[in-house]
Scaffold this active site. Structure first.
Site, short mmCIF file in Angstrom:
data_model
loop_
_atom_site.label_atom_id
_atom_site.label_comp_id
_atom_site.label_asym_id
_atom_site.label_seq_id
_atom_site.Cartn_x
_atom_site.Cartn_y
_atom_site.Cartn_z
N SER A 1 0.90 -1.20 0.10
CA SER A 1 0.02 -0.16 0.10
C SER A 1 0.97 1.27 -0.10
O SER A 1 1.99 1.20 0.48
CB SER A 1 -0.73 0.11 1.32
OG SER A 1 -1.35 1.37 1.55
N TYR B 1 -1.34 -1.09 10.50
CA TYR B 1 -1.42 -1.50 8.85
C TYR B 1 -0.46 -0.97 8.07
O TYR B 1 0.34 -1.26 7.23
CB TYR B 1 -2.84 -0.82 8.19
CG TYR B 1 -2.95 -1.17 6.89
CD1 TYR B 1 -3.38 -2.12 6.26
CD2 TYR B 1 -2.91 0.07 5.97
CE1 TYR B 1 -3.87 -2.45 4.77
CE2 TYR B 1 -2.95 -0.25 4.63
CZ TYR B 1 -3.55 -1.32 3.99
OH TYR B 1 -3.46 -1.52 2.75
#
Length: 184
Positions: free
Chosen positions: A48, A61
């Site tokens: 990401s 995350y």
């Protein structure tokens, strides 16, 4: 998972790493022996832009995706002499079931002046308006089929720009920019 670091249970953080990072490691380990023997193959890992645009209230995350990106680049160096290449695709917001599956915790929202709820709400809005899974799937399939590919690929022009800016801007300025979006 989302929430403030100080209020996130260690078990939740470990579970995030087990899925995002160690899941990636386990899949690589499963396919590498065969690819190395065949002297060819491409591993495409999913990360990401949060790996470089460190998102507040999604610290675990962001950290797990940074680990996937670093791991993928290191692994590419290890296995490229055997004809195996590794590419990591850093994604931005995508309209999937990810938003509904998020384990949200607003613990500490009062202590953080409502910033946790506002931040997660902005993330969810961005995700619901994100790119379609079909577009991303096509992008990843093209990467998997390329003979030569960069070790890091970013899907979407605005995310390519964001990643570039995160790499060249001083950490303090980058933090202020990301914070102005997600930590108001």
């Amino acid at each position: 998972i989302s929430g403030a670091v100080e209020f996130t249970e260690s078990e939740q953080a470990k579970a995030q790493f087990n899925v995002n990072f160690f899941g990636t490691v386990n899949v690589s380990r499963a396919v590498l022996p065969s690819m190395r023997r065949q002297h060819r193959g491409r591993i495409v890992n999913i990360s990401s832009v949060a790996a470089v645009a460190h998102i507040p209230f999604q610290a675990f995350y962001s950290a797990s995706k940074a680990a996937v990106s670093s791991y993928s680049c290191a692994l590419d160096n290890e296995v490229s002499p055997y004809g195996v290449r590794v590419t990591v695709v850093e994604l931005g917001d995508i309209h999937t079931g990810f938003t509904q599956a998020r384990q949200k915790t607003a613990l500490g929202d009062d202590e953080y002046g409502g910033r946790i709820s506002r931040s997660v709400s902005q993330m969810e809005k961005d995700e619901l308006n994100g790119m379609s899974p079909e577009v991303i799937g096509t992008y990843i399939a093209r990467i998997a089929q390329k003979k030569n590919c960069a070790p890091i690929c970013v899907a979407g022009v605005k995310y390519k720009i964001l990643r570039f800016l995160c790499k060249i801007l001083p950490c303090t300025l980058r933090g202020k920019i990301v914070g102005s979006i997600y930590a108001k």
